[in-house]
Design an enzyme around this catalytic site. Structure first.
Site, PDB file in Angstrom:
ATOM      1  N   GLU A  81      14.356 -14.422   0.965  1.00  0.00           N
ATOM      2  CA  GLU A  81      14.549 -15.570   1.859  1.00  0.00           C
ATOM      3  C   GLU A  81      13.428 -16.593   1.713  1.00  0.00           C
ATOM      4  O   GLU A  81      13.499 -17.689   2.267  1.00  0.00           O
ATOM      5  CB  GLU A  81      14.586 -15.100   3.316  1.00  0.00           C
ATOM      6  N   ASP A  89       0.824  -1.190   0.000  1.00  0.00           N
ATOM      7  CA  ASP A  89       0.000   0.000   0.000  1.00  0.00           C
ATOM      8  C   ASP A  89       0.871   1.258   0.000  1.00  0.00           C
ATOM      9  O   ASP A  89       1.869   1.319   0.731  1.00  0.00           O
ATOM     10  CB  ASP A  89      -0.870  -0.033   1.271  1.00  0.00           C
TER      11      ASP A  89
END
Ligand code: GLC
Length: 531
Positions: A266, A215
């Site tokens: 990751e 956002d």
């Protein structure tokens, strides 16, 4: 928590770039489907309608914020980013939704709202209690005011939702809120703030989500000293006002995106798309550098009118933006902040005809595509009476801007009267109009001429036809008032805005938004061919 077993999903969780040509489906959670009968959409409602999404053929969902929130901005004011708002369900419901979506081959991405929290977030409550100069206040942007007694706001920034971007607290300091006063901006120069964002990301990634929609992804950094911005007449409503507007697109924001990307890296197979209201191609491209966002929404198509030059420009600029980056383009026609494209293109039968054609344009373009819930039904905006309006924009603009409720009407599923299977009750959080029986998913399901059937056919072709291979496109000659391009795999898309029928190009017709039996493509229509 239900662990997600990678062997159980019909896709490889680690596929690194599934999102490059994915069709995402935006679930505006309040308006998609209500599972518990309170008139507001929720996670149970999404679970119940996963078969619809699987039959539609979407690759992934983006679910708008379902976190605990006082709902000043309908969930974009997050009080706790690592839990579920009771109106929408609970964490167990979310885990079940995730597992069921994955089992159907649908990935799930969720909203990340880094720029601000709710005023009811425990950090903001602590900041108010702790007072000026405290470490609690240093997570937000508290400043002393200007003028006698500091009674003037610290700078001239306006809020996107109307009024000043500053609110004064009882001890005399002011805090910054680019959006509503219930959405205080966080200070991303404070390491604690960035660390907390990472904790939130890991919380959802560890549960098995496939990525995030970020956002206000151009908002987190503010310029040193918070200088006045150039006064502007129109300062709001999610647009780009250029370099004089210091509230957005400050260079420091890229460091935040690098940290976000490092966390995503990751978790192989995860991604982020940014809501970046930056219209300059080169500045927008910076968000798509190899160590930043995988995707950024293309808002040029979202804001283009039904005009052949505007549409061509939107495509050209969006492709130019991504050309020097690793990212594909990311096409969007409608979302929960803008008038729906059926309405933008003229509404009624004309708007629907054009929206059908636009769908084939959007889905033929190389890259990712985002559908907004209801696009697949051809939903229009609905003009609501004043007393039904809920968007904070309506109040904050002093009743001069009606806000975004018109594009947030609940989705009609079945039946002939409100709430059309959206909820077990007739009254919904935004009222649904009479006469929507033919618009429902159930009414469209078995009608080969419906908007729903067009979307299903388009998504199936996109998924299976070799014509869609390759990422680029070549413009091909087309009659005046038309657009035509060819994809490397042999897909030709022709869009006709010329005002008259035009001859079909060479090739085998795969799909058309209107009848082409006479060898002509009607006005306000599009066709896909394999040539
Ligand atoms: C984004 C959202 C919008 C929200 C605003 C503030 O622009 O799309 O709905 O009001 O951010 O969070």
């Amino acid at each position: 928590m239900t662990p997600v077993d990678p062997a159980q999903t019909p896709f490889r969780r680690t596929d690194a770039d599934w999102w490059r040509d994915a069709v995402f489906y935006q679930v505006y959670i309040r308006s998609f489907a209500d599972g518990n009968g309170d008139g507001v959409g929720d996670l149970a409602g999404i679970r119940a309608h996963l078969p619809h999404l699987a039959a539609l053929g979407v690759d992934a969902l983006w679910i708008t914020p379902f976190y605990p929130s006082p709902m000043a901005d309908h969930g974009y004011d997050v009080a706790d980013p690592r839990d579920v708002e009771p109106v929408f369900g609970d964490l167990a419901e979310f885990d079940a939704l995730l597992a069921e979506a994955h089992a159907l081959g649908i990935r799930v991405t969720v909203d990340l709202v880094p720029n601000h929290s709710s005023h009811q977030h425990e950090w903001f409550e602590a900041a108010l209690a702790a007072g000026p100069g405290s470490p609690e206040r240093a997570r937000y942007l508290f400043r002393d005011g200007r003028g006698p007694d500091g009674a003037e706001p610290p700078n001239n920034w306006p809020s996107v939702f109307g009024g000043p971007a500053w609110t004064r607290v009882p001890d005399g300091q002011w805090y910054l809120h680019i959006f509503a006063p219930e959405q205080p901006d966080l200070d991303f120069t404070n390491p604690e703030v960035l660390a907390d964002l990472e904790t939130t990301m890991r919380f959802w990634l560890d549960r098995g989500v496939d990525g995030f929609r970020i956002d206000v992804a151009h908002g987190m950094a503010k310029p040193e000293g918070l200088p006045d911005m150039e006064p502007m007449e129109d300062t709001g409503l999610l647009d780009d006002h250029g370099p004089g507007d210091h509230r957005f697109d400050n260079d420091g924001v890229h460091e935040v995106h690098r940290r976000i990307r490092a966390v995503l890296d990751e978790y192989p197979g995860t991604m982020a798309v940014g809501e970046v209201w930056v219209s300059d191609d080169d500045r927008l491209a910076q968000y798509l550098r190899p160590d930043e966002l995988q995707l950024a929404f293309n808002f040029k198509l979202l804001t283009a009118d039904w005009d052949v030059d505007e549409l061509r420009d939107a495509v050209v600029h969006s492709l130019a933006t991504v050309a020097g980056t690793p990212a594909p383009a990311c096409w969007v026609l409608s979302n929960h902040d803008r008038p729906r494209h059926v309405t933008r293109y003229g509404g009624g039968e004309v708007g629907t005809r054009r929206a059908r054609a636009a769908a084939l344009l959007q889905l033929a373009l190389p890259g990712a595509a985002y559908l907004y819930n209801g696009d697949e039904l051809g939903m229009p905006d609905v003009d609501l009476p004043d007393e039904a309006l809920q968007d904070p924009i309506w109040e904050r603009s002093g009743h001069t801007e009606r806000g975004r409720d018109a594009c947030r009407i609940p989705v009609p599923w079945s039946g002939t009267a409100p709430s059309y299977g959206f909820s077990s009750r007739a009254e919904t959080w935004l009222p649904m109009p009479e006469g929507w029986g033919p618009l429902t998913a159930a009414a469209q399901e078995d009608d080969p001429g419906s908007v729903l059937s067009l979307y299903r056919a388009a998504l199936a072709l996109r998924r299976t036809s070799p014509a869609f291979a390759g990422e680029g496109l070549d413009w091909v000659p087309a009659p005046d008032g038309c657009l035509a391009f060819r994809r490397p795999g042999g897909l030709v898309c022709l869009l006709n805005l010329s005002g008259a029928p035009v001859p079909l190009p060479e090739g085998r017709v795969l799909l058309a938004s209107a009848d082409t039996a006479d060898g002509l493509l009607p006005d306000d229509a599009a066709v896909w061919l394999h040539a």
